[in-house]
Motif scaffolding. Structure first.
Motif, mmCIF file in Angstrom:
data_model
loop_
_atom_site.group_PDB
_atom_site.id
_atom_site.type_symbol
_atom_site.label_atom_id
_atom_site.label_comp_id
_atom_site.label_asym_id
_atom_site.label_seq_id
_atom_site.Cartn_x
_atom_site.Cartn_y
_atom_site.Cartn_z
ATOM 1 N N ALA A 1 -70.642 105.523 -12.285
ATOM 2 C CA ALA A 1 -71.995 105.341 -10.961
ATOM 3 C C ALA A 1 -73.014 106.754 -11.670
ATOM 4 C CB ALA A 1 -71.128 105.564 -9.579
ATOM 5 N N ASP A 2 -72.208 107.597 -12.284
ATOM 6 C CA ASP A 2 -73.283 109.201 -12.186
ATOM 7 C C ASP A 2 -73.825 109.260 -13.369
ATOM 8 O OD1 ASP A 2 -70.677 109.592 -13.286
ATOM 9 O OD2 ASP A 2 -70.667 111.313 -11.571
ATOM 10 N N VAL A 3 -73.898 108.378 -14.496
ATOM 11 C CA VAL A 3 -73.774 108.768 -15.791
ATOM 12 C C VAL A 3 -75.227 108.205 -16.222
ATOM 13 C CG1 VAL A 3 -71.558 110.197 -16.438
ATOM 14 C CG2 VAL A 3 -71.671 107.969 -16.590
ATOM 15 N N ASP A 4 -75.584 108.602 -17.364
ATOM 16 C CA ASP A 4 -76.366 107.779 -18.583
ATOM 17 C C ASP A 4 -76.020 106.389 -19.655
ATOM 18 O OD1 ASP A 4 -78.574 108.979 -17.640
ATOM 19 O OD2 ASP A 4 -77.645 110.522 -18.530
ATOM 20 N N LEU A 5 -74.720 106.455 -19.632
ATOM 21 C CA LEU A 5 -73.828 105.802 -20.413
ATOM 22 C C LEU A 5 -72.876 106.130 -20.345
ATOM 23 C CD1 LEU A 5 -73.671 103.749 -23.256
ATOM 24 C CD2 LEU A 5 -74.219 105.811 -25.099
ATOM 25 N N ILE A 6 -71.808 104.564 -20.252
ATOM 26 C CA ILE A 6 -70.070 105.016 -20.555
ATOM 27 C C ILE A 6 -69.768 104.823 -22.081
ATOM 28 C CG2 ILE A 6 -67.949 103.862 -20.533
ATOM 29 C CD1 ILE A 6 -68.515 105.457 -18.014
ATOM 30 N N LEU A 7 -69.343 105.339 -23.237
ATOM 31 C CA LEU A 7 -68.891 105.109 -24.403
ATOM 32 C C LEU A 7 -67.161 105.278 -24.394
ATOM 33 C CD1 LEU A 7 -70.078 104.639 -27.369
ATOM 34 C CD2 LEU A 7 -70.641 107.289 -27.654
ATOM 35 N N ALA A 8 -66.584 103.919 -24.736
ATOM 36 C CA ALA A 8 -64.949 104.233 -24.452
ATOM 37 C C ALA A 8 -64.599 103.528 -25.514
ATOM 38 C CB ALA A 8 -65.021 102.602 -23.763
ATOM 39 N N GLU A 9 -63.345 104.379 -25.930
ATOM 40 C CA GLU A 9 -62.626 103.904 -27.621
ATOM 41 C C GLU A 9 -61.515 103.283 -26.724
ATOM 42 O OE1 GLU A 9 -60.153 106.566 -30.103
ATOM 43 O OE2 GLU A 9 -61.392 107.376 -28.189
ATOM 44 N N GLY A 10 -61.163 102.123 -28.367
ATOM 45 C CA GLY A 10 -60.595 100.855 -27.952
ATOM 46 C C GLY A 10 -59.327 101.570 -28.359
ATOM 47 N N SER A 11 -58.094 100.787 -28.719
ATOM 48 C CA SER A 11 -56.776 101.386 -28.912
ATOM 49 C C SER A 11 -55.891 100.155 -29.379
ATOM 50 C CB SER A 11 -55.872 101.647 -27.750
ATOM 51 O OG SER A 11 -55.585 100.110 -26.985
ATOM 52 N N MET A 12 -55.458 101.063 -30.994
ATOM 53 C CA MET A 12 -54.890 100.270 -32.174
ATOM 54 C C MET A 12 -56.323 99.312 -32.482
ATOM 55 S SD MET A 12 -50.903 99.110 -30.713
ATOM 56 C CE MET A 12 -51.732 98.513 -28.755
ATOM 57 N N GLY A 13 -55.752 97.656 -32.617
ATOM 58 C CA GLY A 13 -57.011 97.287 -33.140
ATOM 59 C C GLY A 13 -57.279 96.498 -32.093
ATOM 60 N N LEU A 14 -58.765 95.739 -31.959
ATOM 61 C CA LEU A 14 -59.758 95.433 -30.927
ATOM 62 C C LEU A 14 -58.738 94.338 -30.090
ATOM 63 C CD1 LEU A 14 -62.439 95.105 -29.661
ATOM 64 C CD2 LEU A 14 -63.113 93.644 -31.203
ATOM 65 N N PHE A 15 -57.962 93.490 -30.740
ATOM 66 C CA PHE A 15 -57.215 92.378 -29.711
ATOM 67 C C PHE A 15 -55.496 92.514 -29.763
ATOM 68 C CE2 PHE A 15 -60.795 90.693 -32.787
ATOM 69 C CZ PHE A 15 -61.318 90.053 -31.586
ATOM 70 N N ASP A 16 -54.694 94.074 -29.984
ATOM 71 C CA ASP A 16 -53.777 94.296 -30.066
ATOM 72 C C ASP A 16 -53.729 94.492 -28.201
ATOM 73 O OD1 ASP A 16 -53.640 93.680 -32.995
ATOM 74 O OD2 ASP A 16 -53.659 96.011 -33.037
ATOM 75 N N GLY A 17 -52.273 93.605 -28.291
ATOM 76 C CA GLY A 17 -52.056 93.957 -26.742
ATOM 77 C C GLY A 17 -50.571 93.251 -26.423
ATOM 78 N N ILE A 18 -49.789 92.829 -25.505
ATOM 79 C CA ILE A 18 -49.374 92.070 -25.275
ATOM 80 C C ILE A 18 -49.474 91.019 -25.499
ATOM 81 C CG2 ILE A 18 -47.923 94.074 -23.915
ATOM 82 C CD1 ILE A 18 -48.340 91.904 -21.207
ATOM 83 N N ALA A 19 -49.252 89.935 -25.350
ATOM 84 C CA ALA A 19 -48.173 88.548 -25.340
ATOM 85 C C ALA A 19 -48.520 88.053 -23.479
ATOM 86 C CB ALA A 19 -47.526 87.748 -25.739
ATOM 87 N N GLY A 20 -49.955 87.904 -23.133
ATOM 88 C CA GLY A 20 -50.120 88.013 -21.854
ATOM 89 C C GLY A 20 -51.128 87.009 -21.172
ATOM 90 N N ALA A 21 -51.939 86.586 -19.894
ATOM 91 C CA ALA A 21 -52.505 86.111 -19.580
ATOM 92 C C ALA A 21 -53.919 86.957 -20.009
ATOM 93 C CB ALA A 21 -52.461 85.618 -18.274
ATOM 94 N N THR A 22 -54.946 85.659 -19.836
ATOM 95 C CA THR A 22 -56.455 86.092 -20.268
ATOM 96 C C THR A 22 -56.851 87.232 -20.131
ATOM 97 O OG1 THR A 22 -56.244 83.703 -21.800
ATOM 98 C CG2 THR A 22 -58.610 85.450 -21.579
ATOM 99 N N GLY A 23 -57.086 88.253 -20.276
ATOM 100 C CA GLY A 23 -57.844 89.312 -19.494
ATOM 101 C C GLY A 23 -56.718 90.446 -19.214
ATOM 102 N N ARG A 24 -55.509 90.381 -19.117
ATOM 103 C CA ARG A 24 -54.610 90.684 -18.906
ATOM 104 C C ARG A 24 -53.219 91.473 -20.358
ATOM 105 N NH1 ARG A 24 -55.899 92.980 -14.386
ATOM 106 N NH2 ARG A 24 -54.659 93.575 -14.146
ATOM 107 N N THR A 25 -53.942 91.556 -21.505
ATOM 108 C CA THR A 25 -53.104 91.226 -22.550
ATOM 109 C C THR A 25 -53.170 93.795 -22.684
ATOM 110 O OG1 THR A 25 -54.663 91.805 -24.085
ATOM 111 C CG2 THR A 25 -53.031 89.351 -23.397
ATOM 112 N N GLY A 26 -54.049 94.243 -22.210
ATOM 113 C CA GLY A 26 -53.798 95.519 -22.279
ATOM 114 C C GLY A 26 -54.481 96.201 -24.147
ATOM 115 N N ALA A 27 -54.910 94.701 -24.468
ATOM 116 C CA ALA A 27 -56.602 95.024 -26.091
ATOM 117 C C ALA A 27 -57.185 94.975 -24.988
ATOM 118 C CB ALA A 27 -56.191 93.106 -26.125
#
Length: 438
Positions: free
Chosen positions: A83-109
């Motif tokens: 809300a109050d900056v010019d840019l969000i520069l986020a960093e991923g974790s592990m591999g881009l698609f790595d997460g738990i085996a869960g519902a789409t959008g809720r894997t932690g990836a």
């Protein structure tokens, strides 16, 4: 840069160890030096990288976790950050698609965040030992998840100009823009220890390192193009941003090199709820402030400072006195200090606060890692009133002796029961998992 919220980019990679963190930090510092307000974010439960982001940008960073956080918390935290900056520069974790085996959008990836917030992905590729074949990996990332957009690639560990040209040839064939290329240089790596990077506050030459990374990024990466690719589809959250309820009105928070692993959004949530946080240093032999009504010992590296903590008599005595009438909670390293003793890496045992019936050892190491869903067994400041808690466990210390676990019933991310965990004795509670959300 216009719109209700700042545009964003997610820096990610096909695997860990590709150079995400160093390139993210270099980009953050380089863009800050251009006069932009840049804020970092970290996908997943890593509690070390956000402190590096804050050092690089001068803005508070935070964790976003698509498994542990419900929609309201996830959207609220992201919106507040953008809300109050010019840019969000986020960093991923592990591999881009790595997460738990869960519902789409809720894997932690990390890909879940890119999809949810409309952040294009800046893919970091370690191209050592390959040339055009790197494009096949990038093509797989481009096509694996139709929800996300791979906007461009930064090549890392490039051996020579010829190597760069060969890799770029492959990227041209798949239509992926090369935004920059960094040469192979072992000196770029940040110092590490057993739980990841040495903490930002302990990296004595951090400012020089960040500026050096920014210098290299400015030479190697097209920053104007990076900025042009940033985007977002973020909208205002439909409900307030809930978080873990504060355990008291005035919270004594242990904070030094031995006690530092606390999620920024937890502290932000407590302050937003009207709580006041008073810090103290056990390593400086400071007791919890007497005018506080709850005490929180976060995780960190007490196993590296066990002898010093054992000799901090004002701290230990003050903690024991505090616990006679007010709640005290310890997470991971804090839990170890609330116990009877810690055995250090050399096999020497050091007495601790003795407030919980548990003894731990860093000499007998075993990796404990994963999400935890915990339902407290009793009502209290850290109990059932907040409902089940979602957290994360990451430590090498082992329990060598304990009384019956009685704090919470715990399962893993897939719902598999892990039994009872943690301890409660009087006003004192402790667990090995770090709470992400209540």
């Amino acid at each position: 840069m216009s719109g209700l919220y700042a545009p964003g980019l997610l820096v990610a990679a096909p695997r860990s160890g590709s150079g995400k963190t160093t390139i993210t930090l270099g980009l953050q510092r380089a863009l800050r030096r251009r006069g932009l307000r840049v804020r970092g974010a970290k996908s997943g439960p890593d509690y070390i990288d956000p402190a590096f982001h804050a050092a690089a940008t001068g803005e508070a960073s935070l964790n976003l976790d698509s498994f542990a956080m419900d929609d309201a918390l996830l959207d609220g935290l992201a919106a507040r950050s953008a809300a109050d900056v010019d840019l969000i520069l986020a960093e991923g974790s592990m591999g881009l698609f790595d997460g738990i085996a869960g519902a789409t959008g809720r894997t932690g990836a990390s890909a879940d965040l890119a999809a949810r917030f409309g952040w294009p992905v800046l893919l970091v590729l370690d191209v050592s030992g390959q040339a055009q074949s790197a494009a096949a990996i990038a093509l797989g990332c481009m096509s694996f998840d139709p929800r996300i957009t791979i906007a461009g690639v930064v090549l890392n560990q490039v051996a020579s100009d010829r190597h760069r040209r060969l890799v770029a040839d492959g990227m041209e064939r798949i239509g992926l823009e090369v935004l920059g290329a960094l040469p192979r240089d072992p000196s770029l790596a940040l110092p590490e220890r057993h739980l990841g990077l040495v903490q930002a506050g302990e990296t004595h030459d951090l400012e020089a390192r960040l500026n050096d990374l920014a210098d290299r990024i400015e030479k190697a990466v097209d920053l104007d193009r990076v900025l042009a690719l940033a985007a977002t589809t973020m909208t205002a959250p439909s409900s307030p941003c809930p978080t873990l309820p504060p355990p008291g009105q005035r919270i004594a928070l242990a904070q030094d090199a031995a006690f530092s692993f606390v999620y920024p959004h937890i502290l932000q949530g407590w302050r937003a709820a009207g709580a006041e946080i008073m810090t103290f240093s056990p390593l400086a032999d400071e007791p919890p402030p007497a005018d506080c009504d709850a005490c929180w010992l976060p995780g960190g590296y007490p196993e590296l400072h066990a002898g010093r903590i054992a000799s901090a008599h004002r701290f230990l005595g003050g903690l024991q006195a505090f616990a006679q009438s007010r709640p005290v909670h310890g997470e991971c390293g804090g839990y170890m200090v609330l116990g009877r003793s810690i055995e250090d890496a050399a096999g020497q045992t050091h007495p601790m606060a003795g407030l919980l019936p548990v003894a731990t050892s860093f000499a007998r190491r075993k990796l404990h890692l994963g999400y935890r869903i915990a339902t407290p067994m009793e009502t209290g400041p850290f109990g059932k009133r907040a409902g089940p808690m979602v957290g994360h466990e990451f430590h090498y210390a082992s329990i060598v002796d304990q009384g019956p676990a009685n704090f919470a019933e715990v399962s893993d991310a897939n719902g598999v029961s892990l039994g009872a965990a943690g301890h409660r004795h009087g006003h004192v509670t402790g667990t090995f998992f770090h709470v992400l959300a209540g």
